[in-house]
Enzyme design. Structure first.
Site, PDB file in Angstrom:
ATOM      1  N   ASN A   1      10.350  39.386  59.706  1.00  0.00           N
ATOM      2  CA  ASN A   1      11.344  40.099  58.915  1.00  0.00           C
ATOM      3  C   ASN A   1      12.376  40.610  59.904  1.00  0.00           C
ATOM      4  O   ASN A   1      12.110  41.546  60.653  1.00  0.00           O
ATOM      5  CB  ASN A   1      10.686  41.261  58.145  1.00  0.00           C
ATOM      6  N   TRP A   2      13.506  39.952  59.917  1.00  0.00           N
ATOM      7  CA  TRP A   2      14.526  40.282  60.922  1.00  0.00           C
ATOM      8  C   TRP A   2      15.239  41.603  60.620  1.00  0.00           C
ATOM      9  O   TRP A   2      15.940  42.133  61.480  1.00  0.00           O
ATOM     10  CB  TRP A   2      15.559  39.149  60.999  1.00  0.00           C
ATOM     11  N   LYS A   3      15.111  42.101  59.388  1.00  0.00           N
ATOM     12  CA  LYS A   3      15.815  43.328  58.982  1.00  0.00           C
ATOM     13  C   LYS A   3      17.323  43.152  59.229  1.00  0.00           C
ATOM     14  O   LYS A   3      17.828  42.053  59.061  1.00  0.00           O
ATOM     15  CB  LYS A   3      15.223  44.542  59.714  1.00  0.00           C
TER      16      LYS A   3
ATOM     17  N   HIS B   1      10.510  46.450  50.439  1.00  0.00           N
ATOM     18  CA  HIS B   1      10.200  46.925  51.790  1.00  0.00           C
ATOM     19  C   HIS B   1      10.344  48.445  51.827  1.00  0.00           C
ATOM     20  O   HIS B   1      11.219  48.999  51.161  1.00  0.00           O
ATOM     21  CB  HIS B   1      11.135  46.267  52.811  1.00  0.00           C
TER      22      HIS B   1
ATOM     23  N   GLU C   1      11.645  50.333  53.872  1.00  0.00           N
ATOM     24  CA  GLU C   1      12.996  50.797  54.247  1.00  0.00           C
ATOM     25  C   GLU C   1      13.920  50.799  53.033  1.00  0.00           C
ATOM     26  O   GLU C   1      14.800  51.654  52.917  1.00  0.00           O
ATOM     27  CB  GLU C   1      13.548  49.905  55.373  1.00  0.00           C
TER      28      GLU C   1
ATOM     29  N   GLU D   1       2.029  47.299  54.421  1.00  0.00           N
ATOM     30  CA  GLU D   1       2.681  47.866  55.602  1.00  0.00           C
ATOM     31  C   GLU D   1       2.599  49.392  55.559  1.00  0.00           C
ATOM     32  O   GLU D   1       3.420  50.046  54.894  1.00  0.00           O
ATOM     33  CB  GLU D   1       4.160  47.458  55.636  1.00  0.00           C
TER      34      GLU D   1
ATOM     35  N   GLY E   1       7.496  49.971  63.207  1.00  0.00           N
ATOM     36  CA  GLY E   1       8.438  50.247  64.291  1.00  0.00           C
ATOM     37  C   GLY E   1       8.018  51.379  65.205  1.00  0.00           C
ATOM     38  O   GLY E   1       8.822  51.879  65.986  1.00  0.00           O
TER      39      GLY E   1
ATOM     40  N   SER F   1       4.021  47.133  63.380  1.00  0.00           N
ATOM     41  CA  SER F   1       3.776  47.008  64.824  1.00  0.00           C
ATOM     42  C   SER F   1       2.766  45.910  65.155  1.00  0.00           C
ATOM     43  O   SER F   1       1.986  46.035  66.111  1.00  0.00           O
ATOM     44  CB  SER F   1       3.334  48.356  65.418  1.00  0.00           C
TER      45      SER F   1
ATOM     46  N   GLY G   1       8.168  42.683  62.261  1.00  0.00           N
ATOM     47  CA  GLY G   1       9.542  43.139  62.458  1.00  0.00           C
ATOM     48  C   GLY G   1      10.010  42.842  63.867  1.00  0.00           C
ATOM     49  O   GLY G   1      10.357  41.709  64.209  1.00  0.00           O
ATOM     50  N   GLY G   2       9.984  43.863  64.708  1.00  0.00           N
ATOM     51  CA  GLY G   2      10.522  43.779  66.066  1.00  0.00           C
ATOM     52  C   GLY G   2      10.115  42.538  66.845  1.00  0.00           C
ATOM     53  O   GLY G   2      10.972  41.877  67.460  1.00  0.00           O
TER      54      GLY G   2
HETATM   55  P1  13P Z   1       7.600  46.219  63.013  1.00  0.00           P
HETATM   56  O1  13P Z   1       6.801  44.965  63.276  1.00  0.00           O
HETATM   57  O2  13P Z   1       8.861  46.304  63.810  1.00  0.00           O
HETATM   58  O3  13P Z   1       6.728  47.433  63.084  1.00  0.00           O
HETATM   59  O4  13P Z   1       8.097  46.123  61.498  1.00  0.00           O
HETATM   60  C1  13P Z   1       7.174  45.801  60.516  1.00  0.00           C
HETATM   61  C2  13P Z   1       7.911  45.553  59.254  1.00  0.00           C
HETATM   62  O5  13P Z   1       8.467  46.450  58.653  1.00  0.00           O
HETATM   63  C3  13P Z   1       7.965  44.170  58.765  1.00  0.00           C
HETATM   64  O6  13P Z   1       8.497  44.126  57.492  1.00  0.00           O
END
Ligand code: 13P
Length: 256
Positions: free
Chosen positions: A16-18, A101, A103, A173, A179, A218, A239-240
């Site tokens: 998930n590149w956000k 999500h 966020e 999640e 993150g 994470s 994510g990251g």
């Molecule tokens: P991280 O892997 O950066 O913690 O993010 C997880 C996430 O929100 C994937 O949708």
């Protein structure tokens, strides 16, 4: 029995590149990803910003990388300035879409009700939804994690038919793990995911065994293997670590 069930569910590692990567940057990252993940034993998905979708779909044609969007509007078309419909996505060749999500729930007023509407619109439009659920730190501390995620799951799936359910992917999640570098322990993540599966079983019966439920928060090249060894964790939403080809490659190849 559990092991057999797990083998019947093809694992998914989804990035998930956000809100990261311009189309120019996406081109560079996808060029690195294509050779890096080509021998993966799992399904590989990259969920990218709307502006990167054309690039991603074009570049990944004929590869084992599947492409997803990060949101979809629930109406088919009309006066919804700034929104993107399911038809707009499928017409490009997009296959998956992240819905709900944390966020979006936190910053963009997404609710269980809008998540449900988006899920139904995605399925009706031929997209496979990756529905995100997860508890806040305060909810974890109150000991109500399972109640929260089961409620979110049941609300998201309200009105989804048994046939449509086959296309659904759930991502658990925990919000405190996103993150932050703090991961749920593999055992805790597995237990919560089992609770989600049981909630789906309450409504749909034994087909719940076929639904893929991912862990996110994470997840990285160090902890992926242990998480993936659990009975009910069918993949990861990353994510990251999905923004760096070498890291994503290691997660995708967690079995080696
Ligand atoms: P991280 O892997 O950066 O913690 O993010 C997880 C996430 O929100 C994937 O949708």
């Amino acid at each position: 029995v559990i092991t057999m069930d797990k083998q019947n569910r093809k694992a998914i590692i989804a990035g998930n590149w956000k809100m990261n990567k311009t189309a120019t940057e996406a081109k560079a990252l996808i060029s690195e990803l294509i050779p890096a993940v080509k021998d993966a034993g799992c399904e590989v998905v990259i969920c990218v910003p709307f502006t990167d979708l054309v690039t991603a779909v074009e570049m990944t044609k004929g590869t084992n990388i599947h492409v997803g969007a990060e949101n979809v509007h629930f109406e088919k078309s009309g006066a919804f300035t700034g929104e993107i419909s399911a038809d707009m996505l499928t017409d490009l060749g997009v296959e998956y879409v992240v819905i709900g999500h944390s966020e979006r729930r936190q910053y963009f007023a997404e609710t269980n009700e809008t998540v449900n509407k988006r899920t139904k619109a995605a399925l009706a439009g031929g997209l496979k939804p990756i529905i995100c659920v997860g508890e806040k730190l305060s909810e974890k501390q109150m000991g109500i994690t399972e109640e929260i995620v089961c409620l979110q799951t049941k609300a998201a799936l309200h009105g989804v038919s048994r046939t449509q359910l086959d296309e659904v992917v759930i991502a658990y999640e925990p919000i405190w793990a996103i993150g932050t570098g703090m991961t749920a322990t593999p055992e805790d993540a597995n237990q919560t995911i089992r609770a989600i599966r049981n909630a789906i079983r309450d409504v749909y019966g034994d087909v719940a065994q076929n639904i893929r439920i991912l862990y996110g928060g994470s997840m990285n090249d160090k902890n992926a293997r242990d998480l993936m060894a659990q009975s009910d964790i069918d993949g990861g939403l990353i994510g990251g670590a999905s923004l760096v080809a070498e890291k994503f490659e290691k997660i995708v190849n967690y079995n080696r």
